[in-house]
Scaffold this motif. Structure first.
Motif, short mmCIF file in Angstrom:
data_model
loop_
_atom_site.label_atom_id
_atom_site.label_comp_id
_atom_site.label_asym_id
_atom_site.label_seq_id
_atom_site.Cartn_x
_atom_site.Cartn_y
_atom_site.Cartn_z
N GLN A 119 -15.74 -11.58 -6.78
CA GLN A 119 -14.66 -11.66 -5.79
C GLN A 119 -13.34 -11.16 -6.38
O GLN A 119 -12.60 -10.43 -5.72
CB GLN A 119 -14.50 -13.10 -5.29
N ASP A 120 -13.08 -11.57 -7.61
CA ASP A 120 -11.85 -11.10 -8.27
C ASP A 120 -11.86 -9.59 -8.45
O ASP A 120 -10.84 -8.92 -8.26
CB ASP A 120 -11.67 -11.78 -9.63
N ALA A 121 -13.02 -9.03 -8.82
CA ALA A 121 -13.13 -7.58 -9.01
C ALA A 121 -12.92 -6.85 -7.69
O ALA A 121 -12.25 -5.82 -7.63
CB ALA A 121 -14.49 -7.23 -9.61
N LEU A 122 -13.47 -7.41 -6.61
CA LEU A 122 -13.30 -6.80 -5.29
C LEU A 122 -11.82 -6.83 -4.87
O LEU A 122 -11.29 -5.82 -4.39
CB LEU A 122 -14.16 -7.53 -4.25
N LYS A 123 -11.16 -7.97 -5.07
CA LYS A 123 -9.74 -8.07 -4.74
C LYS A 123 -8.90 -7.10 -5.56
O LYS A 123 -7.98 -6.46 -5.04
CB LYS A 123 -9.24 -9.49 -4.96
N ALA A 124 -9.22 -6.97 -6.84
CA ALA A 124 -8.49 -6.04 -7.71
C ALA A 124 -8.69 -4.60 -7.25
O ALA A 124 -7.75 -3.81 -7.22
CB ALA A 124 -8.94 -6.21 -9.16
N MET A 125 -9.94 -4.27 -6.87
CA MET A 125 -10.23 -2.91 -6.39
C MET A 125 -9.45 -2.63 -5.09
O MET A 125 -8.85 -1.56 -4.92
CB MET A 125 -11.72 -2.73 -6.15
N GLN A 126 -9.43 -3.61 -4.19
CA GLN A 126 -8.70 -3.43 -2.93
C GLN A 126 -7.20 -3.30 -3.19
O GLN A 126 -6.52 -2.49 -2.56
CB GLN A 126 -8.98 -4.60 -1.99
N ARG A 127 -6.66 -4.10 -4.11
CA ARG A 127 -5.24 -4.03 -4.46
C ARG A 127 -4.91 -2.65 -5.02
O ARG A 127 -3.93 -2.02 -4.60
CB ARG A 127 -4.92 -5.11 -5.50
N ASP A 128 -5.75 -2.16 -5.94
CA ASP A 128 -5.50 -0.85 -6.54
C ASP A 128 -5.61 0.27 -5.51
O ASP A 128 -4.81 1.21 -5.51
CB ASP A 128 -6.46 -0.60 -7.70
N ARG A 129 -6.58 0.16 -4.63
CA ARG A 129 -6.74 1.17 -3.58
C ARG A 129 -5.52 1.18 -2.66
O ARG A 129 -5.02 2.25 -2.28
CB ARG A 129 -8.01 0.92 -2.78
N ALA A 130 -5.01 -0.01 -2.31
CA ALA A 130 -3.83 -0.10 -1.44
C ALA A 130 -2.61 0.51 -2.12
O ALA A 130 -1.84 1.24 -1.49
CB ALA A 130 -3.56 -1.55 -1.07
N LYS A 131 -2.44 0.24 -3.42
CA LYS A 131 -1.31 0.82 -4.15
C LYS A 131 -1.44 2.34 -4.24
O LYS A 131 -0.45 3.06 -4.08
CB LYS A 131 -1.20 0.21 -5.54
N ARG A 132 -2.65 2.84 -4.47
CA ARG A 132 -2.86 4.28 -4.53
C ARG A 132 -2.58 4.92 -3.18
O ARG A 132 -1.91 5.97 -3.09
CB ARG A 132 -4.29 4.58 -4.97
N ASP A 133 -3.06 4.29 -2.11
CA ASP A 133 -2.81 4.81 -0.76
C ASP A 133 -1.32 4.80 -0.44
O ASP A 133 -0.81 5.74 0.18
CB ASP A 133 -3.57 3.99 0.29
N GLU A 134 -0.63 3.75 -0.85
CA GLU A 134 0.82 3.66 -0.62
C GLU A 134 1.54 4.81 -1.32
O GLU A 134 2.42 5.45 -0.73
CB GLU A 134 1.32 2.32 -1.14
N LEU A 135 1.16 5.07 -2.56
CA LEU A 135 1.78 6.18 -3.30
C LEU A 135 1.50 7.51 -2.63
O LEU A 135 2.40 8.34 -2.45
CB LEU A 135 1.27 6.21 -4.75
N ILE A 136 0.26 7.70 -2.22
CA ILE A 136 -0.12 8.97 -1.57
C ILE A 136 0.66 9.15 -0.26
O ILE A 136 1.18 10.24 0.02
CB ILE A 136 -1.63 9.02 -1.34
N LEU A 137 0.78 8.10 0.53
CA LEU A 137 1.52 8.21 1.80
C LEU A 137 3.00 8.51 1.54
O LEU A 137 3.60 9.31 2.27
CB LEU A 137 1.37 6.92 2.61
N ARG A 138 3.57 7.89 0.53
CA ARG A 138 4.97 8.16 0.19
C ARG A 138 5.13 9.63 -0.23
O ARG A 138 6.08 10.29 0.15
CB ARG A 138 5.39 7.21 -0.94
N GLN A 139 4.17 10.13 -1.01
CA GLN A 139 4.24 11.51 -1.45
C GLN A 139 4.04 12.49 -0.29
O GLN A 139 4.70 13.53 -0.24
CB GLN A 139 3.20 11.76 -2.55
N ILE A 140 3.18 12.16 0.62
CA ILE A 140 2.99 13.01 1.80
C ILE A 140 4.28 13.06 2.61
O ILE A 140 4.68 14.12 3.10
CB ILE A 140 1.81 12.49 2.66
N GLU A 141 4.96 11.93 2.72
CA GLU A 141 6.24 11.88 3.45
C GLU A 141 7.29 12.75 2.75
O GLU A 141 8.06 13.45 3.41
CB GLU A 141 6.72 10.43 3.58
N GLU A 142 7.32 12.71 1.43
CA GLU A 142 8.26 13.56 0.69
C GLU A 142 7.97 15.03 0.96
O GLU A 142 8.90 15.83 1.17
CB GLU A 142 8.16 13.29 -0.82
N ARG A 143 6.70 15.41 0.93
CA ARG A 143 6.34 16.81 1.21
C ARG A 143 6.69 17.19 2.63
O ARG A 143 7.16 18.30 2.88
CB ARG A 143 4.84 17.03 0.98
#
Length: 180
Positions: A119-143
């Motif tokens: 469960q902890d590993a799944l939560k960590a994976m989801q947290r990391d995926r959300a942070k990566r998606d957030e960064l990607i969306l911010r970068q897309i907005e900059e472009r």
């Protein structure tokens, strides 16, 4: 009448200024148009050079943005991998080694720890995926913002070119053969 405005006689004004014949309206238009057409051509050249410079500047900005974004993604990936390894090590350390681990397995504690770890590993994976998606969306907005700025600049230059072309046509139409 200049003589009436100056308060002198017309012949005195004529004697002082000489015989200055003003050009006719058609002659004045022709002269103005003849001077303005090369000016419009120069302005068109300036706008073309300005467009090329803006295009080069945009490309430099885009390349710098892409490099900056790649670096940010690489840093984020490195940080996430370090954290994942650390968290995996911490989850693994929850299991007791040796006879204590065997005793935990017999009591069912081992299975509970494994479920918690999953469960902890799944939560960590989801947290990391959300942070990566957030960064990607911010970068897309900059472009997107950079692209919008480029399109606005192109539109502005195109409008200026259109106006110069219209002015040139107008002056070309005014340039009729000089009347005798």
């Amino acid at each position: 009448a200049l003589s009436r405005y100056a308060g002198v006689k017309a012949r005195d004004v004529k004697a002082r200024l000489g015989d200055t014949a003003l050009p006719s309206m058609l002659q004045a238009k022709h002269k103005i148009a003849s001077g303005m057409i090369p000016a419009m051509d120069r302005r068109r050249g300036e706008l073309d050079a300005q467009a090329q410079a803006a295009k080069a500047a945009h490309e430099r900005q885009r390349q710098a943005l892409v490099a900056r974004q790649r670096e940010a993604r690489a840093v984020q990936t490195t940080m996430m991998e370090k954290r994942q390894w650390q968290e995996a090590r911490e989850r693994q350390d929850r299991f007791r080694p040796g006879l204590g681990g065997l005793w935990d397995k017999l009591r069912g504690e081992h299975a509970r720890i494994r479920r918690d770890n999953e469960q902890d590993a799944l939560k960590a994976m989801q947290r990391d995926r959300a942070k990566r998606d957030e960064l990607i969306l911010r970068q897309i907005e900059e472009r997107r913002r950079l692209t919008v700025e480029r399109v606005q600049a192109q539109t502005h230059l195109a409008e200026q070119k259109r106006q110069v072309a219209e002015d040139r046509k107008r002056f070309e139409a005014m340039r009729t053969p000089e009347p005798k």
